[in-house]
Design a protein around this motif. Structure first.
Motif, PDB file in Angstrom:
ATOM      1  N   PHE A  78      53.217 -81.157  73.484  1.00 54.16           N
ATOM      2  CA  PHE A  78      54.639 -81.311  73.775  1.00 54.16           C
ATOM      3  C   PHE A  78      54.859 -81.985  75.131  1.00 54.16           C
ATOM      4  CE2 PHE A  78      56.125 -77.332  71.228  1.00 54.16           C
ATOM      5  CZ  PHE A  78      56.039 -78.060  70.064  1.00 54.16           C
ATOM      6  N   THR A  79      55.875 -82.844  75.176  1.00 52.74           N
ATOM      7  CA  THR A  79      56.413 -83.356  76.434  1.00 52.74           C
ATOM      8  C   THR A  79      57.928 -83.263  76.339  1.00 52.74           C
ATOM      9  OG1 THR A  79      56.750 -85.677  75.783  1.00 52.74           O
ATOM     10  CG2 THR A  79      54.524 -85.041  76.495  1.00 52.74           C
ATOM     11  N   ARG A  80      58.613 -83.506  77.435  1.00 52.89           N
ATOM     12  CA  ARG A  80      60.073 -83.436  77.391  1.00 52.89           C
ATOM     13  C   ARG A  80      60.667 -84.578  76.563  1.00 52.89           C
ATOM     14  NH1 ARG A  80      62.202 -83.461  83.323  1.00 52.89           N
ATOM     15  NH2 ARG A  80      64.109 -83.078  82.140  1.00 52.89           N
ATOM     16  N   ASP A  81      59.848 -85.576  76.218  1.00 54.90           N
ATOM     17  CA  ASP A  81      60.323 -86.702  75.405  1.00 54.90           C
ATOM     18  C   ASP A  81      60.013 -86.531  73.917  1.00 54.90           C
ATOM     19  OD1 ASP A  81      61.266 -88.137  77.639  1.00 54.90           O
ATOM     20  OD2 ASP A  81      59.267 -88.929  78.036  1.00 54.90           O
ATOM     21  N   THR A  82      59.377 -85.440  73.538  1.00 56.50           N
ATOM     22  CA  THR A  82      58.936 -85.282  72.151  1.00 56.50           C
ATOM     23  C   THR A  82      60.084 -85.401  71.163  1.00 56.50           C
ATOM     24  OG1 THR A  82      57.024 -83.904  72.745  1.00 56.50           O
ATOM     25  CG2 THR A  82      57.869 -83.704  70.496  1.00 56.50           C
ATOM     26  N   MET A  83      61.196 -84.705  71.411  1.00 55.20           N
ATOM     27  CA  MET A  83      62.300 -84.726  70.451  1.00 55.20           C
ATOM     28  C   MET A  83      62.998 -86.082  70.416  1.00 55.20           C
ATOM     29  SD  MET A  83      62.014 -81.931  68.902  1.00 55.20           S
ATOM     30  CE  MET A  83      63.456 -82.130  67.865  1.00 55.20           C
ATOM     31  N   ASN A  88      63.922 -91.203  67.607  1.00 54.20           N
ATOM     32  CA  ASN A  88      63.951 -92.667  67.646  1.00 54.20           C
ATOM     33  C   ASN A  88      62.803 -93.339  66.905  1.00 54.20           C
ATOM     34  OD1 ASN A  88      66.259 -92.592  69.316  1.00 54.20           O
ATOM     35  ND2 ASN A  88      64.982 -92.333  71.138  1.00 54.20           N
ATOM     36  N   ASP A  89      61.653 -92.685  66.859  1.00 59.50           N
ATOM     37  CA  ASP A  89      60.464 -93.324  66.283  1.00 59.50           C
ATOM     38  C   ASP A  89      60.181 -92.900  64.846  1.00 59.50           C
ATOM     39  OD1 ASP A  89      60.206 -94.419  68.801  1.00 59.50           O
ATOM     40  OD2 ASP A  89      58.579 -93.098  69.427  1.00 59.50           O
ATOM     41  N   PHE A  90      60.802 -91.809  64.411  1.00 65.15           N
ATOM     42  CA  PHE A  90      60.479 -91.296  63.084  1.00 65.15           C
ATOM     43  C   PHE A  90      61.717 -91.133  62.198  1.00 65.15           C
ATOM     44  CE2 PHE A  90      56.995 -90.136  65.833  1.00 65.15           C
ATOM     45  CZ  PHE A  90      55.887 -90.439  65.064  1.00 65.15           C
ATOM     46  N   VAL A  91      62.649 -90.256  62.595  1.00 65.67           N
ATOM     47  CA  VAL A  91      63.753 -89.934  61.689  1.00 65.67           C
ATOM     48  C   VAL A  91      64.735 -91.089  61.552  1.00 65.67           C
ATOM     49  CG1 VAL A  91      65.514 -88.246  61.087  1.00 65.67           C
ATOM     50  CG2 VAL A  91      63.494 -87.518  62.381  1.00 65.67           C
ATOM     51  N   ALA A  92      65.137 -91.704  62.647  1.00 65.41           N
ATOM     52  CA  ALA A  92      66.093 -92.820  62.555  1.00 65.41           C
ATOM     53  C   ALA A  92      65.541 -93.978  61.726  1.00 65.41           C
ATOM     54  CB  ALA A  92      66.505 -93.282  63.953  1.00 65.41           C
ATOM     55  N   ARG A 132      70.318 -87.967  57.040  1.00 68.02           N
ATOM     56  CA  ARG A 132      71.375 -88.196  58.019  1.00 68.02           C
ATOM     57  C   ARG A 132      71.723 -86.896  58.747  1.00 68.02           C
ATOM     58  NH1 ARG A 132      74.796 -90.218  54.823  1.00 68.02           N
ATOM     59  NH2 ARG A 132      74.277 -92.405  55.171  1.00 68.02           N
ATOM     60  N   ALA A 133      71.822 -85.808  57.992  1.00 61.62           N
ATOM     61  CA  ALA A 133      72.117 -84.509  58.597  1.00 61.62           C
ATOM     62  C   ALA A 133      70.972 -84.061  59.505  1.00 61.62           C
ATOM     63  CB  ALA A 133      72.371 -83.473  57.507  1.00 61.62           C
ATOM     64  N   PHE A 134      69.744 -84.321  59.078  1.00 61.78           N
ATOM     65  CA  PHE A 134      68.577 -83.958  59.879  1.00 61.78           C
ATOM     66  C   PHE A 134      68.574 -84.732  61.200  1.00 61.78           C
ATOM     67  CE2 PHE A 134      63.858 -84.332  60.636  1.00 61.78           C
ATOM     68  CZ  PHE A 134      63.634 -82.992  60.891  1.00 61.78           C
ATOM     69  N   LEU A 135      68.869 -86.022  61.128  1.00 57.46           N
ATOM     70  CA  LEU A 135      68.932 -86.833  62.338  1.00 57.46           C
ATOM     71  C   LEU A 135      70.020 -86.316  63.275  1.00 57.46           C
ATOM     72  CD1 LEU A 135      68.042 -89.265  64.011  1.00 57.46           C
ATOM     73  CD2 LEU A 135      69.583 -90.691  62.643  1.00 57.46           C
ATOM     74  N   ASP A 136      71.163 -85.940  62.732  1.00 55.21           N
ATOM     75  CA  ASP A 136      72.238 -85.384  63.562  1.00 55.21           C
ATOM     76  C   ASP A 136      71.772 -84.130  64.293  1.00 55.21           C
ATOM     77  OD1 ASP A 136      73.970 -87.376  62.764  1.00 55.21           O
ATOM     78  OD2 ASP A 136      75.001 -86.161  61.263  1.00 55.21           O
ATOM     79  N   GLU A 137      71.012 -83.289  63.595  1.00 53.46           N
ATOM     80  CA  GLU A 137      70.514 -82.061  64.214  1.00 53.46           C
ATOM     81  C   GLU A 137      69.518 -82.373  65.334  1.00 53.46           C
ATOM     82  OE1 GLU A 137      71.680 -79.230  63.760  1.00 53.46           O
ATOM     83  OE2 GLU A 137      72.517 -79.096  61.749  1.00 53.46           O
ATOM     84  N   VAL A 138      68.631 -83.329  65.097  1.00 50.55           N
ATOM     85  CA  VAL A 138      67.668 -83.707  66.131  1.00 50.55           C
ATOM     86  C   VAL A 138      68.381 -84.265  67.351  1.00 50.55           C
ATOM     87  CG1 VAL A 138      65.739 -85.248  66.690  1.00 50.55           C
ATOM     88  CG2 VAL A 138      65.811 -84.096  64.465  1.00 50.55           C
ATOM     89  N   ARG A 139      69.413 -85.063  67.125  1.00 54.00           N
ATOM     90  CA  ARG A 139      70.174 -85.636  68.242  1.00 54.00           C
ATOM     91  C   ARG A 139      70.866 -84.560  69.068  1.00 54.00           C
ATOM     92  NH1 ARG A 139      72.663 -90.690  64.749  1.00 54.00           N
ATOM     93  NH2 ARG A 139      71.132 -92.269  65.412  1.00 54.00           N
ATOM     94  N   LEU A 140      71.274 -83.488  68.430  1.00 53.30           N
ATOM     95  CA  LEU A 140      71.927 -82.402  69.158  1.00 53.30           C
ATOM     96  C   LEU A 140      70.986 -81.738  70.153  1.00 53.30           C
ATOM     97  CD1 LEU A 140      73.998 -80.556  66.381  1.00 53.30           C
ATOM     98  CD2 LEU A 140      74.923 -81.716  68.404  1.00 53.30           C
ATOM     99  N   VAL A 141      69.753 -81.532  69.732  1.00 48.97           N
ATOM    100  CA  VAL A 141      68.837 -80.721  70.536  1.00 48.97           C
ATOM    101  C   VAL A 141      67.953 -81.545  71.474  1.00 48.97           C
ATOM    102  CG1 VAL A 141      66.847 -80.640  68.987  1.00 48.97           C
ATOM    103  CG2 VAL A 141      67.431 -78.618  70.348  1.00 48.97           C
ATOM    104  N   ALA A 142      67.786 -82.834  71.209  1.00 48.69           N
ATOM    105  CA  ALA A 142      66.856 -83.652  71.998  1.00 48.69           C
ATOM    106  C   ALA A 142      67.141 -83.621  73.503  1.00 48.69           C
ATOM    107  CB  ALA A 142      66.846 -85.091  71.479  1.00 48.69           C
TER     108      ALA A 142
END
Length: 280
Positions: A78-83, A88-92, A132-142
């Motif tokens: 883990f790093t602080r950039d993981t999420m 950006n590199d996987f879900v989007a 799309r919903a999954f990406l929205d969730e990741v964006r919330l917590v990143a």
């Protein structure tokens, strides 16, 4: 590898990597490997990495509600950039790919699709909606993500509780921890200081163990010859200044966004706020 995905054909596809490793080591695998990894491995892994009441999985499965797409993280990488990398590199990119696929199916079907085409389009549309919903969730917590292994696995996982709907028992456990974090039960943690410094810093003046945990012992406490440790009448630095050093406007805004974001509870369109006390 720090991030893998359940995505056939992807260079970081978990099933393909697992097969490759098994062939090198001559290890037998389940016949339906992808299905097993998607549905059974994470519960099995949690059980393996549990002792007494302590649960500490080192591989984390984040997924859509039906586990149609999963991202796997390795805790020791883990790093602080993981999420942000997950975002950006996987879900989007995956969402864009499947949206294009949906467009192609609709274009091929034209105005008079066959029953088979309608079924395929409907399935693809649902998959795109899940992504799309999954990406929205990741964006919330990143923006909130800054793991510290000293906090323990469950506390580090707690902000991600919305991203494990495929495993209800684990989601319930980490959601409970998130609610307790919000209420101040784990203010010794790095995460609590990151998200709520305005609450945690003043507590260090009345609880020496918290001051020690957050490196503020000498600011708030002084050792006396006869009575041991005593709270200073005045801290060596202004409390507002200490809070300001630890408070990020971007993190505060992201936290408000996460707490206010609606969460799907049961069926499409049934939603409630994601603050403490809600369930998924």
């Amino acid at each position: 590898m720090d991030i893998l995905v359940d995505d056939p054909g992807h260079l970081r596809d978990l099933s393909a990597r697992t097969l490759g490793g098994a062939e090198l080591l001559d290890v037998d695998l389940p016949v339906k490997l992808r299905s097993w990894l998607t549905r059974e491995f994470f519960p099995f892994h949690i059980k393996m990495y549990s002792k007494s009441r302590r649960k500490a999985p080192i591989y984390w499965q984040l997924a859509t509600p039906l586990a149609s797409y999963s991202v796997w993280l390795y805790i020791h990488a883990f790093t602080r950039d993981t999420m942000f990398r997950v975002q950006n590199d996987f879900v989007a990119p995956k969402l864009l790919l499947e949206q294009r696929r949906l467009g192609e199916l609709e274009q091929e079907a034209g105005n008079r699709p066959t029953a088979a085409q309608r079924k395929e389009i409907d399935g693809q549309r649902k998959f795109v909606d899940e992504l799309r919903a999954f990406l929205d969730e990741v964006r919330l917590v990143a923006p909130l993500w800054d793991p510290d292994l000293d906090d323990g696995v469950v506390i580090n996982f707690a902000p991600l509780w919305r991203l494990v709907p495929q495993h209800k028992p684990w989601q319930t456990e980490v959601k409970k921890t998130w609610d307790e974090l919000c209420k101040g039960s784990y203010d010794w943690s790095h995460l609590a200081m990151r998200l709520w410094p305005e609450r945690v810093v003043p507590k260090c003046g009345i609880d020496r163990s918290l001051a020690i945990a957050h490196g503020l012992k000498d600011v708030f406490w002084v050792e006396t010859r006869h009575d041991g440790w005593m709270a200073r009448l005045q801290p060596t630095r202004p409390v507002d200044e200490l809070i300001a050093e630890r408070r990020s406007p971007a993190v505060a805004a992201a936290l408000r966004g996460l707490l206010d974001a609606p969460v799907t509870t049961a069926g499409r369109g049934s939603r409630r706020r994601a603050g403490t006390g809600s369930t998924r």
